[in-house]
Design a protein around this motif. Structure first.
Motif, PDB file in Angstrom:
ATOM      1  N   GLN A  76      -2.449  -5.040  -1.031  1.00  0.00           N
ATOM      2  CA  GLN A  76      -2.766  -6.402  -1.428  1.00  0.00           C
ATOM      3  C   GLN A  76      -3.848  -7.037  -0.563  1.00  0.00           C
ATOM      4  N   LEU A  77      -3.972  -6.660   0.699  1.00  0.00           N
ATOM      5  CA  LEU A  77      -4.840  -7.354   1.639  1.00  0.00           C
ATOM      6  C   LEU A  77      -6.237  -6.738   1.728  1.00  0.00           C
ATOM      7  N   THR A  78      -7.248  -7.614   1.783  1.00  0.00           N
ATOM      8  CA  THR A  78      -8.589  -7.146   2.114  1.00  0.00           C
ATOM      9  C   THR A  78      -8.607  -6.840   3.613  1.00  0.00           C
ATOM     10  N   ILE A  79      -9.678  -6.222   4.082  1.00  0.00           N
ATOM     11  CA  ILE A  79      -9.745  -5.888   5.504  1.00  0.00           C
ATOM     12  C   ILE A  79      -9.714  -7.147   6.377  1.00  0.00           C
ATOM     13  N   GLY A  80     -10.346  -8.224   5.920  1.00  0.00           N
ATOM     14  CA  GLY A  80     -10.328  -9.469   6.674  1.00  0.00           C
ATOM     15  C   GLY A  80      -8.933 -10.055   6.781  1.00  0.00           C
ATOM     16  N   ALA A  81      -8.220 -10.078   5.654  1.00  0.00           N
ATOM     17  CA  ALA A  81      -6.847 -10.594   5.653  1.00  0.00           C
ATOM     18  C   ALA A  81      -5.929  -9.691   6.476  1.00  0.00           C
ATOM     19  N   PHE A  82      -6.134  -8.405   6.389  1.00  0.00           N
ATOM     20  CA  PHE A  82      -5.357  -7.442   7.167  1.00  0.00           C
ATOM     21  C   PHE A  82      -5.575  -7.674   8.663  1.00  0.00           C
ATOM     22  N   ALA A  83      -6.833  -7.850   9.054  1.00  0.00           N
ATOM     23  CA  ALA A  83      -7.152  -8.096  10.458  1.00  0.00           C
ATOM     24  C   ALA A  83      -6.481  -9.382  10.940  1.00  0.00           C
ATOM     25  N   PRO A 110      -5.457   4.713   8.803  1.00  0.00           N
ATOM     26  CA  PRO A 110      -6.108   5.386   7.677  1.00  0.00           C
ATOM     27  C   PRO A 110      -7.130   4.467   7.012  1.00  0.00           C
ATOM     28  N   VAL A 111      -8.113   5.073   6.375  1.00  0.00           N
ATOM     29  CA  VAL A 111      -9.089   4.320   5.590  1.00  0.00           C
ATOM     30  C   VAL A 111      -8.635   4.409   4.137  1.00  0.00           C
ATOM     31  N   PRO A 112      -8.218   3.279   3.567  1.00  0.00           N
ATOM     32  CA  PRO A 112      -7.742   3.338   2.176  1.00  0.00           C
ATOM     33  C   PRO A 112      -8.879   3.621   1.199  1.00  0.00           C
ATOM     34  N   ASN A 113      -8.524   4.191   0.071  1.00  0.00           N
ATOM     35  CA  ASN A 113      -9.507   4.422  -0.985  1.00  0.00           C
ATOM     36  C   ASN A 113      -9.970   3.094  -1.542  1.00  0.00           C
ATOM     37  N   ARG A 114     -11.167   3.102  -2.077  1.00  0.00           N
ATOM     38  CA  ARG A 114     -11.678   1.892  -2.727  1.00  0.00           C
ATOM     39  C   ARG A 114     -11.030   1.780  -4.100  1.00  0.00           C
ATOM     40  N   LEU A 115     -10.515   0.603  -4.378  1.00  0.00           N
ATOM     41  CA  LEU A 115      -9.890   0.355  -5.674  1.00  0.00           C
ATOM     42  C   LEU A 115     -10.905  -0.298  -6.607  1.00  0.00           C
ATOM     43  N   GLN A 116     -10.431  -0.833  -7.686  1.00  0.00           N
ATOM     44  CA  GLN A 116     -11.306  -1.503  -8.643  1.00  0.00           C
ATOM     45  C   GLN A 116     -12.111  -2.576  -7.922  1.00  0.00           C
ATOM     46  N   GLY A 158     -14.429  -1.872  -5.860  1.00  0.00           N
ATOM     47  CA  GLY A 158     -14.974  -1.254  -4.663  1.00  0.00           C
ATOM     48  C   GLY A 158     -14.442  -1.790  -3.349  1.00  0.00           C
ATOM     49  N   ILE A 159     -13.353  -2.546  -3.408  1.00  0.00           N
ATOM     50  CA  ILE A 159     -12.801  -3.134  -2.185  1.00  0.00           C
ATOM     51  C   ILE A 159     -11.584  -2.323  -1.728  1.00  0.00           C
ATOM     52  N   ARG A 160     -11.530  -2.069  -0.432  1.00  0.00           N
ATOM     53  CA  ARG A 160     -10.371  -1.394   0.146  1.00  0.00           C
ATOM     54  C   ARG A 160      -9.257  -2.419   0.326  1.00  0.00           C
ATOM     55  N   ARG A 161      -8.030  -1.993   0.071  1.00  0.00           N
ATOM     56  CA  ARG A 161      -6.875  -2.896   0.203  1.00  0.00           C
ATOM     57  C   ARG A 161      -5.858  -2.283   1.160  1.00  0.00           C
ATOM     58  N   TYR A 162      -5.206  -3.177   1.910  1.00  0.00           N
ATOM     59  CA  TYR A 162      -4.231  -2.779   2.922  1.00  0.00           C
ATOM     60  C   TYR A 162      -2.887  -3.403   2.581  1.00  0.00           C
ATOM     61  N   GLY A 163      -1.807  -2.742   3.016  1.00  0.00           N
ATOM     62  CA  GLY A 163      -0.470  -3.228   2.699  1.00  0.00           C
ATOM     63  C   GLY A 163       0.476  -3.206   3.882  1.00  0.00           C
ATOM     64  N   ALA A 164       1.746  -3.275   3.567  1.00  0.00           N
ATOM     65  CA  ALA A 164       2.793  -3.398   4.579  1.00  0.00           C
ATOM     66  C   ALA A 164       2.818  -2.200   5.530  1.00  0.00           C
ATOM     67  N   ALA A 165       2.605  -1.000   5.016  1.00  0.00           N
ATOM     68  CA  ALA A 165       2.606   0.182   5.888  1.00  0.00           C
ATOM     69  C   ALA A 165       1.476   0.109   6.901  1.00  0.00           C
ATOM     70  N   ASP A 166       0.339  -0.405   6.474  1.00  0.00           N
ATOM     71  CA  ASP A 166      -0.793  -0.562   7.389  1.00  0.00           C
ATOM     72  C   ASP A 166      -0.480  -1.595   8.467  1.00  0.00           C
TER      73      ASP A 166
END
Length: 150
Positions: free
Chosen positions: A7-14, A34-40, A42-50
């Motif tokens: 759900q999170l962009t890299i900025g929100a994750f940071a 890990p570097v997540p794959n780019r989703l629709q 082209g933005i990488r998304r991060y979640g709870a595991a990250d």
């Protein structure tokens, strides 16, 4: 707040992890995150595991583990390598105890120097600079000798 997967962009994750975007990218280059794959889009998304993994990294660093040691701990994080993790923790504990001993020795030496500086009167040389000119100044636990100038 429950974070949905990816759900999170890299900025929100940071921000969520209390670090900068540059820190996230640095940890990724070091293989800690890990570097997540780019989703629709082209933005990488991060979640709870990250977020959990970032928390693990920051907690380990807070205990004094280097990034190399954090990488070792991450390889052992599944819980089945407790003996190996314990050995790493024992080594870190020894290092911390040695640093504490060094800091206590430094405290004693500096306190003696400060006392000598505060007790000094007249045209005498400075106890601090005098002590630092001696090669054994860090090993000294007593105030350095105070010599008259001239």
């Amino acid at each position: 707040m429950e974070i949905q997967q990816d759900q999170l962009t890299i900025g929100a994750f940071a921000r969520q992890g209390g670090v900068t975007v540059e820190t996230i990218r640095f940890y990724q280059r070091k293989g800690l995150l890990p570097v997540p794959n780019r989703l629709q889009g082209g933005i990488r998304r991060y979640g709870a595991a990250d977020i959990r993994r970032l928390g693990f990294i920051r907690s380990a660093q807070g205990l004094g583990f280097s990034l190399e040691e954090v990488a070792q701990l991450l390889r052992l994080e599944d819980g089945s390598h407790c003996r190996e993790a314990s050995r790493l923790a024992e080594g870190k504990l020894q290092q911390v105890r040695q640093k504490l001993a060094d800091l206590q020795r430094m405290e004693i030496a500096l306190a003696a120097i400060v006392d000598a500086c505060q007790a000094q009167t007249g045209a005498l040389s400075c106890p601090l600079t005098e002590s630092l000119q001696r090669s054994d100044s860090l090993d000294a636990v007593e105030a350095p000798p105070v010599r008259p100038r001239g």
